[in-house]
Design a protein around this motif. Structure first.
Motif, PDB file in Angstrom:
ATOM      1  N   GLY A  39       0.662  -1.269   0.031  1.00  0.00           N
ATOM      2  CA  GLY A  39      -0.171   0.107   0.036  1.00  0.00           C
ATOM      3  C   GLY A  39       0.675   1.173  -0.061  1.00  0.00           C
ATOM      4  N   ARG A  40       2.127   1.220  -0.045  1.00  0.00           N
ATOM      5  CA  ARG A  40       2.902   2.455  -0.324  1.00  0.00           C
ATOM      6  C   ARG A  40       3.014   2.823  -1.480  1.00  0.00           C
ATOM      7  NH1 ARG A  40       8.745  -0.070   1.737  1.00  0.00           N
ATOM      8  NH2 ARG A  40       8.007  -1.443   0.221  1.00  0.00           N
ATOM      9  N   ILE A  41       3.280   4.344  -1.719  1.00  0.00           N
ATOM     10  CA  ILE A  41       3.238   4.753  -3.119  1.00  0.00           C
ATOM     11  C   ILE A  41       4.670   5.369  -3.299  1.00  0.00           C
ATOM     12  CG2 ILE A  41       2.070   6.932  -4.425  1.00  0.00           C
ATOM     13  CD1 ILE A  41       0.065   4.906  -3.329  1.00  0.00           C
ATOM     14  N   PHE A  42       4.962   4.935  -4.479  1.00  0.00           N
ATOM     15  CA  PHE A  42       6.403   5.418  -4.813  1.00  0.00           C
ATOM     16  C   PHE A  42       6.165   6.417  -6.303  1.00  0.00           C
ATOM     17  CE2 PHE A  42       7.004   1.896  -2.350  1.00  0.00           C
ATOM     18  CZ  PHE A  42       8.428   2.019  -1.693  1.00  0.00           C
ATOM     19  N   THR A  43       6.965   7.290  -6.397  1.00  0.00           N
ATOM     20  CA  THR A  43       7.046   8.068  -7.493  1.00  0.00           C
ATOM     21  C   THR A  43       8.057   8.076  -8.287  1.00  0.00           C
ATOM     22  OG1 THR A  43       7.635  10.040  -6.442  1.00  0.00           O
ATOM     23  CG2 THR A  43       5.102   9.901  -6.421  1.00  0.00           C
ATOM     24  N   GLY A  44       7.987   8.493  -9.554  1.00  0.00           N
ATOM     25  CA  GLY A  44       9.071   8.708 -10.515  1.00  0.00           C
ATOM     26  C   GLY A  44       8.753   9.649 -11.550  1.00  0.00           C
ATOM     27  N   VAL A  45       9.964  10.035 -12.357  1.00  0.00           N
ATOM     28  CA  VAL A  45       9.821  11.002 -13.370  1.00  0.00           C
ATOM     29  C   VAL A  45      10.604  10.618 -14.620  1.00  0.00           C
ATOM     30  CG1 VAL A  45       9.137  13.271 -12.018  1.00  0.00           C
ATOM     31  CG2 VAL A  45      11.399  12.676 -12.640  1.00  0.00           C
ATOM     32  N   ASN A  46      10.335  10.925 -15.760  1.00  0.00           N
ATOM     33  CA  ASN A  46      11.197  10.703 -16.888  1.00  0.00           C
ATOM     34  C   ASN A  46      12.522  11.419 -16.785  1.00  0.00           C
ATOM     35  OD1 ASN A  46       9.679  12.966 -17.563  1.00  0.00           O
ATOM     36  ND2 ASN A  46      10.226  12.607 -19.867  1.00  0.00           N
ATOM     37  N   VAL A  47      13.586  10.496 -17.351  1.00  0.00           N
ATOM     38  CA  VAL A  47      14.796  11.427 -16.793  1.00  0.00           C
ATOM     39  C   VAL A  47      15.519  11.172 -18.087  1.00  0.00           C
ATOM     40  CG1 VAL A  47      16.977  11.496 -15.670  1.00  0.00           C
ATOM     41  CG2 VAL A  47      14.939  11.068 -14.485  1.00  0.00           C
ATOM     42  N   GLU A  48      15.709  12.279 -19.047  1.00  0.00           N
ATOM     43  CA  GLU A  48      16.200  12.142 -20.245  1.00  0.00           C
ATOM     44  C   GLU A  48      17.736  12.373 -20.120  1.00  0.00           C
ATOM     45  OE1 GLU A  48      14.152  14.789 -22.921  1.00  0.00           O
ATOM     46  OE2 GLU A  48      12.532  13.438 -22.781  1.00  0.00           O
ATOM     47  N   ASN A  49      18.644  12.033 -21.298  1.00  0.00           N
ATOM     48  CA  ASN A  49      19.846  12.227 -21.420  1.00  0.00           C
ATOM     49  C   ASN A  49      20.430  12.641 -22.903  1.00  0.00           C
ATOM     50  OD1 ASN A  49      22.887  10.661 -21.505  1.00  0.00           O
ATOM     51  ND2 ASN A  49      22.406  11.053 -19.581  1.00  0.00           N
ATOM     52  N   ALA A  50      21.667  13.326 -22.902  1.00  0.00           N
ATOM     53  CA  ALA A  50      22.145  13.827 -23.952  1.00  0.00           C
ATOM     54  C   ALA A  50      22.414  12.635 -24.868  1.00  0.00           C
ATOM     55  CB  ALA A  50      23.517  14.620 -23.700  1.00  0.00           C
ATOM     56  N   SER A  51      22.810  11.414 -24.296  1.00  0.00           N
ATOM     57  CA  SER A  51      22.841  10.245 -25.182  1.00  0.00           C
ATOM     58  C   SER A  51      21.198   9.713 -25.239  1.00  0.00           C
ATOM     59  CB  SER A  51      23.969   9.195 -24.566  1.00  0.00           C
ATOM     60  OG  SER A  51      23.908   7.994 -25.213  1.00  0.00           O
ATOM     61  N   PHE A  52      20.553  10.032 -26.064  1.00  0.00           N
ATOM     62  CA  PHE A  52      19.139   9.693 -26.210  1.00  0.00           C
ATOM     63  C   PHE A  52      18.687   8.257 -25.781  1.00  0.00           C
ATOM     64  CE2 PHE A  52      18.671  13.056 -29.637  1.00  0.00           C
ATOM     65  CZ  PHE A  52      19.043  14.101 -28.809  1.00  0.00           C
ATOM     66  N   GLY A  53      19.507   7.372 -25.912  1.00  0.00           N
ATOM     67  CA  GLY A  53      18.904   6.021 -25.664  1.00  0.00           C
ATOM     68  C   GLY A  53      19.013   5.848 -24.260  1.00  0.00           C
ATOM     69  N   LEU A  54      19.569   6.620 -23.418  1.00  0.00           N
ATOM     70  CA  LEU A  54      19.588   6.268 -22.045  1.00  0.00           C
ATOM     71  C   LEU A  54      18.601   6.758 -21.294  1.00  0.00           C
ATOM     72  CD1 LEU A  54      23.500   7.187 -21.265  1.00  0.00           C
ATOM     73  CD2 LEU A  54      22.469   4.934 -21.759  1.00  0.00           C
ATOM     74  N   THR A  55      17.896   7.543 -21.981  1.00  0.00           N
ATOM     75  CA  THR A  55      16.489   8.153 -21.270  1.00  0.00           C
ATOM     76  C   THR A  55      15.748   7.005 -20.660  1.00  0.00           C
ATOM     77  OG1 THR A  55      16.270  10.025 -23.019  1.00  0.00           O
ATOM     78  CG2 THR A  55      14.320   9.254 -21.923  1.00  0.00           C
ATOM     79  N   CYS A  57      12.047   6.030 -18.726  1.00  0.00           N
ATOM     80  CA  CYS A  57      10.561   6.526 -18.459  1.00  0.00           C
ATOM     81  C   CYS A  57      10.206   6.744 -17.017  1.00  0.00           C
ATOM     82  CB  CYS A  57       9.727   5.654 -19.173  1.00  0.00           C
ATOM     83  SG  CYS A  57      10.052   5.780 -20.908  1.00  0.00           S
ATOM     84  N   ALA A  58       9.119   7.513 -16.752  1.00  0.00           N
ATOM     85  CA  ALA A  58       8.727   7.836 -15.375  1.00  0.00           C
ATOM     86  C   ALA A  58       8.216   6.563 -14.726  1.00  0.00           C
ATOM     87  CB  ALA A  58       7.525   8.707 -15.613  1.00  0.00           C
ATOM     88  N   GLU A  59       7.665   5.776 -15.669  1.00  0.00           N
ATOM     89  CA  GLU A  59       7.057   4.581 -14.806  1.00  0.00           C
ATOM     90  C   GLU A  59       8.030   3.502 -14.430  1.00  0.00           C
ATOM     91  OE1 GLU A  59       6.388   6.079 -17.841  1.00  0.00           O
ATOM     92  OE2 GLU A  59       4.816   4.821 -18.959  1.00  0.00           O
ATOM     93  N   ARG A  60       9.317   3.396 -15.170  1.00  0.00           N
ATOM     94  CA  ARG A  60      10.323   2.487 -14.733  1.00  0.00           C
ATOM     95  C   ARG A  60      11.248   2.981 -13.531  1.00  0.00           C
ATOM     96  NH1 ARG A  60      13.348   1.681 -19.756  1.00  0.00           N
ATOM     97  NH2 ARG A  60      12.036   2.961 -20.704  1.00  0.00           N
ATOM     98  N   THR A  61      11.035   4.685 -13.271  1.00  0.00           N
ATOM     99  CA  THR A  61      11.991   5.209 -12.366  1.00  0.00           C
ATOM    100  C   THR A  61      10.929   4.824 -11.058  1.00  0.00           C
ATOM    101  OG1 THR A  61      10.995   7.164 -12.501  1.00  0.00           O
ATOM    102  CG2 THR A  61      13.438   6.726 -13.429  1.00  0.00           C
ATOM    103  N   ALA A  62       9.841   4.796 -11.147  1.00  0.00           N
ATOM    104  CA  ALA A  62       8.836   4.770 -10.023  1.00  0.00           C
ATOM    105  C   ALA A  62       8.999   3.311  -9.414  1.00  0.00           C
ATOM    106  CB  ALA A  62       7.303   4.986 -10.399  1.00  0.00           C
ATOM    107  N   VAL A  63       9.062   2.295 -10.688  1.00  0.00           N
ATOM    108  CA  VAL A  63       8.856   0.747 -10.155  1.00  0.00           C
ATOM    109  C   VAL A  63      10.272   0.560  -9.346  1.00  0.00           C
ATOM    110  CG1 VAL A  63       8.861  -1.520 -11.152  1.00  0.00           C
ATOM    111  CG2 VAL A  63       7.157   0.236 -11.809  1.00  0.00           C
ATOM    112  N   THR A  64      11.444   1.184 -10.218  1.00  0.00           N
ATOM    113  CA  THR A  64      12.613   0.556  -9.431  1.00  0.00           C
ATOM    114  C   THR A  64      12.824   1.169  -8.111  1.00  0.00           C
ATOM    115  OG1 THR A  64      13.543   2.606 -10.671  1.00  0.00           O
ATOM    116  CG2 THR A  64      13.762   0.516 -11.648  1.00  0.00           C
ATOM    117  N   GLY A  65      12.429   2.456  -7.968  1.00  0.00           N
ATOM    118  CA  GLY A  65      12.232   2.918  -6.456  1.00  0.00           C
ATOM    119  C   GLY A  65      11.530   1.958  -5.509  1.00  0.00           C
TER     120      GLY A  65
END
Ligand code: THU
Length: 137
Positions: A39-55, A57-65
């Motif tokens: 029941g805990r809530i975790f948040t995330g945002v998209n984090v882009e990078n100058a090396s585009f392929g490293l960007t 997504c928000a969902e993945r940052t939330a899930v990894t957290g």
């Protein structure tokens, strides 16, 4: 089944971090909030990078957290974007599926509110998962 209070909580938490989205290349700001098996809530945002392929997504940052803090499952996902309600990309569908069920709700939102609700099963039928990947081991 998510209550309207639980949906509202996911929405408010995602909204509170949307301004932290780092998207200088696309200008598309995305935030996500996930509810874990405790029941805990975790948040995330998209984090882009100058090396585009490293960007990432928000969902993945939330899930990894969530997983880093001991989550064993994801019970709901909300995605909020600055360009309208967007569904998760293919990579995120696979990533979320690792910790979700077919019935797991996925809420699509803008900063103004939740626009639609679907499930992982609808978004990602016949997912390749742990069961298949362990075959032959
Ligand atoms: N993006 C997400 O954060 N989640 C998605 O599921 C779709 C796309 C981000 C990645 C990139 O920073 C921007 O949106 C434009 O593609």
């Amino acid at each position: 089944m998510l209550s309207s209070d639980q949906k509202r909580e996911l929405f408010e938490k995602a909204k509170s971090v949307l301004e932290n989205s780092y998207a200088p290349y696309s200008g598309v700001h995305v935030a996500s909030a996930v509810r874990d098996d405790r029941g805990r809530i975790f948040t995330g945002v998209n984090v882009e990078n100058a090396s585009f392929g490293l960007t990432i997504c928000a969902e993945r940052t939330a899930v990894t957290g969530a997983v880093a803090q001991g989550a064993k499952g994801i019970e709901a996902v909300l995605i909020m974007s600055s360009i309208g309600a967007i569904p998760p990309c293919g990579a995120c569908r696979q990533f979320i599926a690792e910790f979700a069920e077919e019935s797991t709700p996925v809420l699509l939102a803008t900063q103004d509110g939740i626009e639609s609700e679907t499930t992982m099963g609808e978004l990602f039928p016949m997912a390749f998962g742990l069961r298949q990947s362990k075959k032959g081991c």
